[in-house]
Structure formats: structure tokens, C-alpha cells
Design an enzyme around this catalytic site. Structure first.
Site, PDB file in Angstrom:
ATOM      1  N   SER A 105       0.796  -1.232   0.000  1.00  7.99           N
ATOM      2  CA  SER A 105       0.000   0.000   0.000  1.00  7.99           C
ATOM      3  C   SER A 105       0.827   1.280   0.000  1.00  7.99           C
ATOM      4  CB  SER A 105      -0.942   0.004   1.205  1.00  7.99           C
ATOM      5  OG  SER A 105      -0.199  -0.023   2.398  1.00  7.99           O
ATOM      6  N   HIS A 141      -5.296  -4.434  -2.181  1.00  8.87           N
ATOM      7  CA  HIS A 141      -5.080  -3.425  -3.223  1.00  8.87           C
ATOM      8  C   HIS A 141      -4.999  -4.031  -4.623  1.00  8.87           C
ATOM      9  CE1 HIS A 141      -4.413   0.084  -0.599  1.00  8.87           C
ATOM     10  NE2 HIS A 141      -3.930  -0.803   0.252  1.00  8.87           N
ATOM     11  N   LYS A 148     -11.938  -0.858  -1.294  1.00 10.66           N
ATOM     12  CA  LYS A 148     -11.132  -0.219  -2.334  1.00 10.66           C
ATOM     13  C   LYS A 148     -11.830  -0.400  -3.685  1.00 10.66           C
ATOM     14  CE  LYS A 148      -7.265  -0.815   0.737  1.00 10.66           C
ATOM     15  NZ  LYS A 148      -7.892   0.134   1.643  1.00 10.66           N
TER      16      LYS A 148
END
Lengths: 412, 83
Positions: free
Chosen positions: A185, A213, A244
Site C-alpha cells: 500500500s 489493493h 477499495k
């Protein structure tokens, strides 16, 4: 002297940080109006640091499903699944995730943070070993701290170092679980998963990949790094988040291991917290559907990431090693990072200010995350603004400087 | 050299390698409070030390460690366990 006295050193650091510009920890938008736009202090701001990879937060189908669910199923579950029961949406979301990943079992958590907290603290018990990447997310560090297993840390993205550390505990009893992330990240780099999978096979350890992610970002179907690297069969546990690419909130864990469901009555961060509200579950289910229906979002995301990465690279800025939707610029020091970040905000561009010790190797970062919803024009504007402010602050050399001088000035 | 002296020397060398400056260290030196190491720097120092001693020092064992003497004791226990 109060119970808060121990925070004085932190308070001093925080006050001096705030004194240099905006408060990066308490930024308050007036409104958010789209996946890429909002207003701050009455002025429009381009959002370039929200992890909204596919831009699905305003997807009409996801909104419709959430509205329908809130109207028919109410605003919340008011408790945990063990106390208040599983709603049909929770079960449908778990079934949908399991199908999407081709796994036998899926377990949904209330946040991605809790997924790591729950899975890591429960899977590995007393006498077991967790071997985690040095640059792991805070949720992984907190998850391993919550449990009773021995915790070993290997050098970031270094399969040989991982192997060496596993060899050191070779004869010790207990199961061994390697924990890595699909995309890290802070610097946006991918784990060398093929090599790590080989270490896993050779040492007989289990392997967990946090695709927080990378879900919806990597892989032919958007499953993440394990799919992209072609080693899904070597991955025993997949952890991820809905907050996300799926545009909501929540976390999950997937596995093929028989008996995995026992975690539902053993995993405290799953058992003793309120379950996800129906509207969140409904929009997440639809976002997963849209992720599959619209593979072009992933292509646009990649093109956008490439545009921003190339633009920043051509300015001579120091970036992470891989072109991914997380693009972080390394600043010479925290002061430069704070000044740059504040100036960007004044110019209507929001990205993340990331400072040590939350960053690897003591780096001070301007961390941006790109979305499929960004337009090429927005990205061009961001690059031009970063270039102008960077030149003004002496972080980006003026256009006529040579490559050598440029690199030196960045290093200094 | 006695085992504890070897461990102590390696601790000092690892600390110096982490902070990149020479250090004045005694047995009662507090690793975080006196040397100004943040949580990440402490983990990096432990990683360096693990390689020097070719020994795994689990993070959960570090939680109780405050001083250099505490760390020496923990490492001696780990070495004992490994036998």
C-alpha cells in the site's frame, strides 16, 4: 499529569506537523461529489488518493441495490452474526465471493482490517509461526500481535530472505504461515509471488495473500496477484477488502481447506462485532458483479496508472518499482513532503501524505492512487500541477536541467 | 568470550548499523526511550541482529524487552530453547 501524559512526544510531533500546513490527519472535505471530485474549503478538489480503483462508489447499479436494500432490509443488523443471525445478503455475498475466486469457503468480516485481525490471530495459534513481510500493512502487524503465534519478519519482497528465516525455524514444531500482500500500500509494488510460492512448497508452509489493493486491479479476471502470477493453487488463504475496488466497506477471507468454517466460532474479530448492514452488502455484491461485467474498467485503470506513472517519471521524480494504481513519490525529507502536499491541496489536488514510521525505509511519500474514473485530462492536470509546485520547491528541476543534475537534486 | 558478551557485542553492532552512528550503550540502556528508536527501527534492528546471530528472535518475544540486559536474557533463552 493525566492518563494522556504519555502522548506528549506524539503530541509535540503532531503539533509541529500541523504548524507546517494543513493537518493531514484531520482533513475535512465539504462534500464528495464523484469518485474523483469533491470540495474543500469551498473550492473544487481532484481526488487522487482514495483507493477507489474502479470508481464504483457512484456506480448507478450499486447505488440502486444499496437503496433497495436499505428500504427493504433496514439500516443495520444491530449486532453480530452469532447473536443476531446471518441475513440472506451475508450468505449471498460469501457465495458470490467463493464463486468469483473459485474457492470452497468464504467468510465476510466487517472491515478489511478486522479480516486480517481475525484470520491471522486465529489461524496461527500458540506454538505456530507467522512469517510476515517487513513492509506489511498495520492490520497484519496488529493481527499477528493479537494472536499467540511466534512472529518472524522477513526482508520486504525477498524470497531468499524468507527461505533463510524459515530454515532457522525448520525443526520447530507448529504450523508455519507466510503472509504477504498482492500490492503493497505504500510503494505500490507487487510481491514476487511465484518465487514466494516456490519457497512455500519447499518448506511446507501455508501461504496467505492479502489482495486488498490488487482485487479488481490485477489478473485476467481481476482476482489479484495470485491470478496474475498464475499461482492461485499455491495460495491457501486469500484476504481482501471491499473498501477499495468494490467501493464500500468490509473484508473477507477465502480458502479451500476442509473445515475452514470452524473459524466462525473461533475467530473473535468475526464473532464479537456487528455484521455489515444490508445496504453495504447489497452494493458490494453488485460491485463484484460490475467488476466481472466491465473488464474495461481494469484496462482503463491500467492505462490511467501508466499515464500518471510515466508523467511523474519524466519529471525525474523517484517512484516505486512497478506501475500500479498506487503511485508514490519519494520526497527528500518530511518537511519537503509536507510543504509539497499542502501546496497541492491549495492547488486543488488531494493525495496522501505518508511519513515515517508508517512508511518503509524512513521514506517521506506523496502517495497517489489512481482510479478508472479519472479522465486523461484530470491526470494531465495533476502531472502539470505536481511539476509546477515541484519546480517551485526545488524538488523537480527546471525543464532545462540535465538528467544528472536532476537526479542529484532529488537525492539531496 | 562468554556467550552473553558475544550477544552484547552483536546487539551494539546491530544497533549502530541501524542508527548509522556510534552509540554509548550500557546494560540498563532503554532501547526505545534512550536511543530514540521508533517501532519500525526496533524491528529493523532485530532483523539485523537475527542475521548476525543466525537466530530467529520472534517479534512477540520483543514486546517485553525494554533494556539491553532484557534483550540479552531473551536471546539466551531462545538459544537455550533451540538446543
Amino acid at each position: 499529569m493525566t492518563i494522556l501524559a504519555k502522548f506528549s512526544p506524539l503530541r509535540d510531533t503532531y503539533v509541529s506537523l500541523k504548524g507546517q500546513g494543513y493537518d493531514p490527519f484531520q482533513l475535512s472535505f465539504d462534500t464528495i461529489t464523484s469518485p474523483t471530485e469533491g470540495t474543500l474549503n469551498g473550492r473544487p478538489v481532484l481526488l487522487l488518493g482514495t483507493n477507489n480503483y474502479l470508481g464504483l462508489t457512484y456506480d448507478p447499479a450499486c447505488i440502486d441495490k444499496a437503496v433497495e436494500a436499505v428500504k427493504t432490509r433496514g439500516t443495520g443488523t444491530t449486532g453480530s452474526r452469532i447473536a443476531n443471525g446471518t441475513y440472506e445478503g451475508h450468505a449471498a455475498l460469501e457465495a458470490s465471493l467463493a464463486r468469483f475466486y473459485g474457492r470452497k469457503h468464504a467468510m465476510v468480516f466487517t472491515t478489511g482490517y478486522q479480516a486480517n485481525l481475525g484470520v491471522l490471530s486465529t489461524l496461527a495459534g500458540k506454538g505456530d509461526h507467522l512469517i510476515i513481510d517487513a513492509d506489511s500493512h498495520a492490520s497484519i502487524y496488529d493481527g499477528v500481535k493479537l494472536g499467540n503465534a511466534a512472529v518472524h519478519r522477513f526482508r520486504h519482497n525477498d524470497p531468499e530472505d524468507l527461505y533463510k528465516r524459515l530454515r532457522r525455524i525448520e525443526g520447530e514444531p507448529g504450523d508455519k504461515l507466510i503472509v504477504i500482500e498482492g500490492i503493497y500500500s505504500m510503494m505500490g509494488d507487487c510481491a514476487p509471488l511465484r518465487e514466494i510460492a516456490a519457497v512455500k512448497r519447499e518448506t511446507g508452509a501455508y501461504l496467505l495473500v492479502d489482495e486488498a489493493h490488487s482485487l479488481g486491479v490485477l489478473g485476467a479476471r481481476g482476482r489479484g496477484l495470485a491470478e496474475a502470477a498464475g499461482v492461485e493453487a499455491d495460495v491457501d488463504f486469500i484476504v481482501g477488502t471491499f473498501s477499495k475496488s468494490l467501493g464500500s466497506v468490509g473484508g473477507f477471507c477465502l480458502a479451500d481447506l476442509d473445515g475452514f468454517d470452524i473459524l466462525r466460532v473461533a475467530c473473535r474479530p468475526y464473532m464479537f462485532t456487528a455484521s455489515l448492514p444490508p445496504s453495504v452488502v447489497a452494493s458490494t455484491l453488485e460491485a463484484l458483479n460490475q467488476l466481472e461485467l466491465q473488464p474495461e474498467l481494469r484496462l482503463r485503470l491500467r492505462a490511467n496508472a501508466q499515464q500518471l506513472y510515466s508523467g511523474l517519471e519524466s519529471l525525474g521524480l523517484e517512484l516505486g518499482p512497478h506501475v500500479n494504481p498506487i503511485i508514490s513519490i519519494t520526497m527528500p525529507n518530511p518537511e519537503a513532503a509536507i510543504a509539497f502536499w499542502s501546496r497541492l491541496l491549495e492547488a486543488g489536488i488531494y493525495l496522501n501524505l505518508s511519513l515515517p514510521p508508517a512508511t518503509p525505509n524512513g521514506r517521506s511519500l506523496l502517495r497517489s492512487s489512481i482510479s478508472a474514473a479519472h479522465t486523461p485530462a484530470q491526470i494531465d492536470r495533476a502531472i502539470a500541477t505536481i511539476a509546477a509546485i515541484g519546480r517551485d520547491l526545488g524538488v523537480v528541476p527546471s525543464a532545462d536541467m540535465s538528467e544528472t543534475r536532476l537526479r542529484r537534486s532529488v537525492a539531496e | 568470550m562468554a556467550q552473553s558478551a558475544v550477544i552484547r557485542r552483536n546487539i551494539v553492532e546491530s544497533l549502530e548499523a541501524t542508527v548509522k552512528r556510534p552509540l554509548e550503550i550500557a546494560g540498563n540502556t532503554k532501547i526505545a526511550a534512550d536511543l530514540g528508536l521508533d517501532s519500525l527501527a526496533i524491528m529493523d534492528f532485530i532483523m539485523e541482529l537475527e542475521d548476525r546471530l543466525d537466530l530467529s528472535i520472534p517479534l512477540n518475544r520483543i514486546a517485553e524487552v525494554e533494556t539491553i540486559d532484557d534483550l540479552v536474557r531473551t536471546i539466551e533463552e531462545l538459544k537455550e530453547d533451540a538446543k
